[in-house]
Design a protein around this motif. Structure first.
Motif, PDB file in Angstrom:
ATOM      1  N   ASP A  32       0.883  -1.017   0.004  1.00 27.66           N
ATOM      2  CA  ASP A  32       0.051  -0.067   0.053  1.00 27.66           C
ATOM      3  C   ASP A  32       0.825   1.259  -0.004  1.00 27.66           C
ATOM      4  OD1 ASP A  32      -2.054   1.877   0.351  1.00 27.66           O
ATOM      5  OD2 ASP A  32      -2.823   1.104   2.253  1.00 27.66           O
ATOM      6  N   GLY A  33       0.697   2.025  -1.049  1.00 23.65           N
ATOM      7  CA  GLY A  33       1.459   3.211  -0.923  1.00 23.65           C
ATOM      8  C   GLY A  33       1.026   4.428  -1.957  1.00 23.65           C
ATOM      9  N   ASN A  34       1.710   5.364  -1.835  1.00 22.92           N
ATOM     10  CA  ASN A  34       1.405   6.585  -2.783  1.00 22.92           C
ATOM     11  C   ASN A  34       2.529   6.549  -4.022  1.00 22.92           C
ATOM     12  OD1 ASN A  34      -0.626   7.491  -0.815  1.00 22.92           O
ATOM     13  ND2 ASN A  34       0.803   8.322   0.116  1.00 22.92           N
ATOM     14  N   TYR A  35       1.837   6.702  -5.041  1.00 22.40           N
ATOM     15  CA  TYR A  35       2.658   6.610  -6.429  1.00 22.40           C
ATOM     16  C   TYR A  35       2.328   8.008  -7.371  1.00 22.40           C
ATOM     17  CZ  TYR A  35       3.399   1.895  -4.615  1.00 22.40           C
ATOM     18  OH  TYR A  35       3.814   0.779  -3.801  1.00 22.40           O
ATOM     19  N   GLN A  36       3.214   8.228  -8.173  1.00 19.96           N
ATOM     20  CA  GLN A  36       3.218   9.128  -9.065  1.00 19.96           C
ATOM     21  C   GLN A  36       2.956   8.472 -10.586  1.00 19.96           C
ATOM     22  OE1 GLN A  36       5.802  12.380  -9.049  1.00 19.96           O
ATOM     23  NE2 GLN A  36       4.878  13.002  -7.343  1.00 19.96           N
ATOM     24  N   GLU A  75      -0.879  11.771  -8.936  1.00 18.39           N
ATOM     25  CA  GLU A  75      -0.453  11.017  -7.563  1.00 18.39           C
ATOM     26  C   GLU A  75      -2.016  10.450  -7.074  1.00 18.39           C
ATOM     27  OE1 GLU A  75       1.428  13.312  -4.442  1.00 18.39           O
ATOM     28  OE2 GLU A  75       1.366  15.000  -5.800  1.00 18.39           O
ATOM     29  N   TYR A  76      -1.389   8.936  -6.907  1.00 16.22           N
ATOM     30  CA  TYR A  76      -2.627   8.051  -6.574  1.00 16.22           C
ATOM     31  C   TYR A  76      -2.053   7.055  -5.411  1.00 16.22           C
ATOM     32  CZ  TYR A  76      -4.806   9.353 -10.919  1.00 16.22           C
ATOM     33  OH  TYR A  76      -5.349  10.168 -11.725  1.00 16.22           O
ATOM     34  N   LYS A  77      -3.095   6.830  -4.701  1.00 18.25           N
ATOM     35  CA  LYS A  77      -2.715   6.041  -3.573  1.00 18.25           C
ATOM     36  C   LYS A  77      -3.160   4.545  -4.146  1.00 18.25           C
ATOM     37  CE  LYS A  77      -4.015   5.186   1.297  1.00 18.25           C
ATOM     38  NZ  LYS A  77      -2.679   4.942   1.783  1.00 18.25           N
ATOM     39  N   LYS A  96      -7.436   8.747  -5.967  1.00 19.71           N
ATOM     40  CA  LYS A  96      -6.439   9.789  -6.175  1.00 19.71           C
ATOM     41  C   LYS A  96      -5.973  10.281  -4.839  1.00 19.71           C
ATOM     42  CE  LYS A  96      -9.218  11.715 -10.055  1.00 19.71           C
ATOM     43  NZ  LYS A  96     -10.157  12.576 -10.354  1.00 19.71           N
ATOM     44  N   TYR A  97      -4.797  10.665  -4.825  1.00 22.73           N
ATOM     45  CA  TYR A  97      -4.191  10.990  -3.467  1.00 22.73           C
ATOM     46  C   TYR A  97      -5.073  12.044  -2.998  1.00 22.73           C
ATOM     47  CZ  TYR A  97      -0.605  12.644  -0.173  1.00 22.73           C
ATOM     48  OH  TYR A  97      -0.098  12.959   0.981  1.00 22.73           O
TER      49      TYR A  97
END
Length: 104
Positions: A32-36, A75-77, A96-97
């Motif tokens: 699980d993380g935030n990604y560009q 940026e998306y979670k 979306k983040y």
């Protein structure tokens, strides 16, 4: 076959199934993380969609694909699951983040 042999056979089959299920479950990893994201992160192969993250080609459903709007934000979670044994994986959550669960 008498009832004793039938019961033992059933127990052995049930134990074997639980063992195989447990072994494959242990090999699954949840990340699980935030990604560009960028255009090159989205891959189309034979009509299927994949998301390239952390050197994994993750299966991407049409539902999640529709949520990706790179022209608005990159940026998306993302939460994904992959199997360490065969390196198969899939995206199980994408938003979306900063997006709140009650809003779109």
């Amino acid at each position: 076959m008498n009832q004793g042999k039938l019961l033992i056979s059933f127990i052995l089959i049930a134990f074997g199934a639980l063992y195989i299920f447990g072994f494959t479950s242990v090999l699954n990893v949840i990340v699980d993380g935030n990604y560009q994201l960028e255009e090159q992160n989205i891959i189309k192969k034979n009509g299927d969609l994949y998301l390239l993250i952390d050197d994994y080609e993750l299966s991407l459903s049409r539902e999640f694909y529709k949520k990706i709007e790179l022209d608005k934000t990159n940026e998306y979670k993302i939460k994904y699951v992959y199997n360490r044994l065969n390196n198969n994986g899939e995206v199980v959550m994408l938003k979306k983040y900063g997006e709140q669960p009650w809003g779109k």
